[in-house]
Design a protein around this motif. Structure first.
Motif, PDB file in Angstrom:
ATOM      1  N   SER A   1     -21.984 -11.872 -26.268  1.00  0.00           N
ATOM      2  CA  SER A   1     -22.134 -13.271 -26.657  1.00  0.00           C
ATOM      3  C   SER A   1     -21.806 -14.175 -25.476  1.00  0.00           C
ATOM      4  CB  SER A   1     -21.234 -13.599 -27.852  1.00  0.00           C
ATOM      5  OG  SER A   1     -19.877 -13.514 -27.487  1.00  0.00           O
ATOM      6  N   THR A   2     -22.103 -15.451 -25.643  1.00  0.00           N
ATOM      7  CA  THR A   2     -21.833 -16.411 -24.575  1.00  0.00           C
ATOM      8  C   THR A   2     -20.435 -16.991 -24.732  1.00  0.00           C
ATOM      9  OG1 THR A   2     -22.791 -18.219 -25.866  1.00  0.00           O
ATOM     10  CG2 THR A   2     -24.274 -17.036 -24.381  1.00  0.00           C
TER      11      THR A   2
ATOM     12  N   PHE B   1     -28.417 -17.573 -26.684  1.00  0.00           N
ATOM     13  CA  PHE B   1     -28.759 -16.631 -25.622  1.00  0.00           C
ATOM     14  C   PHE B   1     -29.914 -17.129 -24.761  1.00  0.00           C
ATOM     15  CE2 PHE B   1     -31.637 -15.535 -28.989  1.00  0.00           C
ATOM     16  CZ  PHE B   1     -32.800 -15.162 -28.335  1.00  0.00           C
TER      17      PHE B   1
END
Length: 92
Positions: free
Chosen positions: A30-31, A45
């Motif tokens: 994940s970011t 994303f």
């Protein structure tokens, strides 16, 4: 209930959170997200979708300035908007 918001103001809030907020380490796959005044900011994303959330309410802004709120009740929405305004006032 249709809630309207100034997209450009929301983008300013997103930038303020990512510039001045605390970075929260990303989980695998994940970011990273950032937090300021109780709001979290993160990107999708693809880099075109951003989300502002406070744990109960989220505002997702999509490509071409389309957006969607998700909240369980009006009190949660009002709390989110109060935090949104707090970020606007932060270090103004």
């Amino acid at each position: 209930m249709k809630n309207s918001i100034d997209i450009y103001e929301a983008l300013k809030v997103f930038n303020k959170i990512t510039d001045m907020g605390e970075k929260i380490p990303a989980e695998v796959g994940s970011t990273s997200s950032y937090q300021l005044c109780g709001l979290n900011a993160e990107t999708g994303f693809d880099g075109y979708t951003i989300t502002l959330s406070d744990g109960r309410t989220s505002l997702t802004i999509f490509f071409h300035n389309k957006y969607q709120f998700d909240y369980p009740d009006n009190a949660s929405f009002e709390n989110f908007m109060a935090r949104f305004k707090d970020v606007i006032k932060f270090a103004a």
